[in-house]
Design an enzyme around this catalytic site. Structure first.
Site, PDB file in Angstrom:
ATOM      1  CG  MET A  26     -18.412  -4.649  13.961  1.00 14.04           C
ATOM      2  SD  MET A  26     -18.531  -4.015  15.650  1.00 14.04           S
ATOM      3  CE  MET A  26     -18.009  -2.317  15.415  1.00 14.04           C
ATOM      4  CG  PHE A  62     -10.762  -7.585 -25.146  1.00  9.72           C
ATOM      5  CD1 PHE A  62     -10.632  -8.725 -24.361  1.00  9.72           C
ATOM      6  CD2 PHE A  62      -9.850  -6.551 -24.964  1.00  9.72           C
ATOM      7  CE1 PHE A  62      -9.620  -8.838 -23.436  1.00  9.72           C
ATOM      8  CE2 PHE A  62      -8.833  -6.647 -24.034  1.00  9.72           C
ATOM      9  CZ  PHE A  62      -8.717  -7.797 -23.262  1.00  9.72           C
ATOM     10  CD  GLN A  63      -9.878  -4.901 -21.012  1.00  5.24           C
ATOM     11  OE1 GLN A  63      -9.623  -3.811 -21.493  1.00  5.24           O
ATOM     12  NE2 GLN A  63      -9.122  -5.467 -20.071  1.00  5.24           N
ATOM     13  CE  LYS A  67      -8.503   3.211 -28.561  1.00  8.79           C
ATOM     14  NZ  LYS A  67      -7.720   1.937 -28.551  1.00  8.79           N
ATOM     15  CD  GLU A  72      -8.871  -0.337 -12.497  1.00 10.83           C
ATOM     16  OE1 GLU A  72      -8.405  -0.461 -13.642  1.00 10.83           O
ATOM     17  OE2 GLU A  72      -8.807  -1.250 -11.620  1.00 10.83           O
TER      18      GLU A  72
END
Length: 562
Positions: A473, A111-112, A161, A49
């Site tokens: 760097m 969940f999630q 959802k 993602e």
């Protein structure tokens, strides 16, 4: 007509003219993906993602249109946070749509489940949690408006959802009542412009300092006209590379910590500094009390929150930069502006005294040389994306940019791993342009999995890895400020064979070890119709110079020597 919330999302995106979406499906956004299936909108499936968010960012920066992202709930949504913060810091328009657990499960640690609405408040321009499917049309239209109006930025829409599945009446309205938000003041800045004209007429040593707002405003032409009309030298921030052509005699290049010595000298000695669409980042100002301390400072910016946030200004104009400069040019037509010839001669002397330079080698590859060859082969016409680190600074200094929206890099947040996925998004947004990603071995490995994306969609991005075996760097700072104690910055023994890895993904790869191999390999890579990885093994302890130490001034500059 009646439609599900998911179908309304897709129809609303079509109304906004969305032609490409970057996203990763999951449990709580499956209804939207089902509606997407036969929609005709192109979807790109990155392998993470964060890669999706950076690709959308790159697409937005080169096209000026909002990048669109889909992600599922929980870890899918939280994986967007770094990308959203990157876009937020650099004012990039993005609309991110995330799935969420059903409304009845919110707050139950389902969940999630993650409160992405709360998590992203600090790193978005605005965000939503939509609990009513009938509000989706208005919400999506509003989100695109907010993302693009005024100072752009990312907007997130979190949709549970059950809201995606809910069937409601769909009214594809063309005019939506939007937020009562105006990005500019409702007054004329005529008096301020008159004051600015007066300051210009009085100035002996003016400097125009432009930032990323000039890109967003589309003010490149007005900046060029203004600079040439007033004979004012121009310096630009990292994100404004290309707004004013680097080959113009008035160009000073980038100022600040790793800027050109002559740009920093000009700002330090200026009696008038006009900041246009810039926010006085600490990497530019250094020690704030010493920054342009002899100058009258004028600040033009669309965001009133930036005015006097860092630097006290003598005159401020809040407005769209292109519009302000257009009005200013009209006023300047009526007067004769001084040419500042002694000042320009002084700057030319600094350019001769303090040129950008590095020590050439017959046996090892200097990263600056590689970038010079890329610039020469592409005639400065390519879109260049970078990761973050030494290679980013070398690119800004040694690639000759001619056009705006040609440099894509994480300026404000400094996000390693940004370069490659943003290059994919940039190429998909501008298939007519050559796109080259210049990255480091550390940055590239942050999102190396996007080789699968480039390969599967045959996105012809040319990736040059300036491989010095270090987190370059950080190593440079350890050398200069920590007595060469290279704590956890050595990568070489753990680096993969990047050519073999690329071939495993079906991407062509080349390795370069000697200077004489650089140009022929670049020529070969640029001629290939597909993604290419070039693993370029460079001088290991080359430093980005000049450099002003943190909190220092131009008098503290560490310069390169031959």
């Amino acid at each position: 007509m009646k439609k599900t919330g998911a179908e309304i999302v897709i129809e609303s995106l079509k109304l906004q003219g969305v032609d490409i979406i970057f996203g990763y499906p999951g449990g709580q956004i499956m209804p939207i993906y089902d509606a997407l299936y036969s929609s005709g909108i192109k979807h790109i499936l990155p392998r993470h993602e964060q890669g999706a968010c950076h690709a959308a960012d790159g697409y937005a920066r080169v096209t000026g249109k909002p990048g669109v992202i889909f992600a599922t709930s929980g870890p899918g949504a939280t994986n967007l946070v770094t990308g959203l913060a990157t876009a937020h810091m650099d004012s990039v328009p993005i609309v991110a749509i995330t799935g969420q657990v059903p409304t009845g499960a919110i707050g139950t640690d389902a969940f999630q489940e993650a409160d992405i609405y709360g998590i992203t408040i600090p790193v978005t321009k605005y965000n939503y949690l939509v609990k009513d499917a009938s509000k989706l049309v208005e919400t999506i239209a509003e989100a695109f408006y907010i993302a693009t109006i005024g100072r752009p930025g990312p907007v997130l829409i979190d949709i549970p959802k059950d809201v995606q599945l809910k069937v409601v009446e769909y009214l594809p309205e063309t005019e939506i009542p939007l937020l009562k938000y105006t990005p500019e003041p409702r007054y004329s800045y005529d008096a301020e412009l008159e004051h600015l004209v007066h300051l210009l007429c009085q100035a002996q040593r003016p400097v125009l300092y432009i930032g990323g707002g000039a890109v967003i405003s589309g003010a490149s032409e007005q900046i060029a006209q203004f600079a040439r009309k007033t004979s004012i030298p121009v310096t630009h921030t990292l994100t404004a590379c290309g707004v004013f052509p680097d080959n113009d005699p008035l160009a000073l290049g980038m100022p600040g910590m790793h800027g050109t010595r002559y740009a920093n000298e000009a700002i330090h000695r200026a009696d008038l500094l006009i900041a246009a669409g810039a926010r006085f980042d600490d990497r530019v100002t250094g020690k704030v009390s010493e920054f342009a301390k002899n100058a009258t400072i004028v600040h033009i910016d669309i965001d009133p929150a930036e005015i006097r946030k860092v630097i006290a200004t003598h005159l401020s104009i809040v407005g769209d930069l292109k519009g302000v400069l257009s009005s200013l040019l009209n006023k300047l037509e009526q007067i004769e502006v001084c040419s500042h010839e002694p000042w320009l001669q002084q700057i030319q002397e600094w350019k001769v005294r303090y040129p950008l330079m590095y020590k050439h080698s017959e046996t090892s590859i200097k990263p600056q040389y590689v970038i010079e060859q890329v610039s020469d082969l592409t005639k400065g016409e390519a879109i260049i994306t970078t990761g973050v680190g030494q290679h980013q600074m070398w690119t800004a200094l040694f690639y000759e940019f001619h056009h705006p929206r040609s440099f894509v890099s994480s300026g404000g947040l400094g996000t390693m791993g940004f370069g490659f996925p943003s290059g994919i998004g940039a190429k998909l947004g501008r298939p007519d342009r050559t796109v080259v990603t210049i990255t480091g071995d550390g940055s590239f490995q942050m999102n190396i999995q996007e080789l699968a994306t480039a390969s599967y969609y045959n996105v012809p991005v040319k990736v040059i890895i300036l491989n010095n075996g270090f987190l370059g760097m950080v190593r440079q700072w350890q050398e200069l400020f920590f007595e060469r104690r290279y704590s956890e910055t050595h990568l070489e023994n753990g680096n993969p064979d990047f050519v073999t890895v690329a071939k495993g993904y079906g991407v062509q790869g080349f390795r370069i070890d000697r200077p004489e191999e650089v140009r022929p390999t670049l020529e070969k890579a640029l001629a290939i119709d597909g993604p290419v990885i070039i693993d370029c093994h460079t001088e290991k302890e080359e430093n980005v110079l000049p450099m002003i130490p943190p909190g220092g001034t131009v008098h503290d500059t560490i310069s390169a020597s031959l």
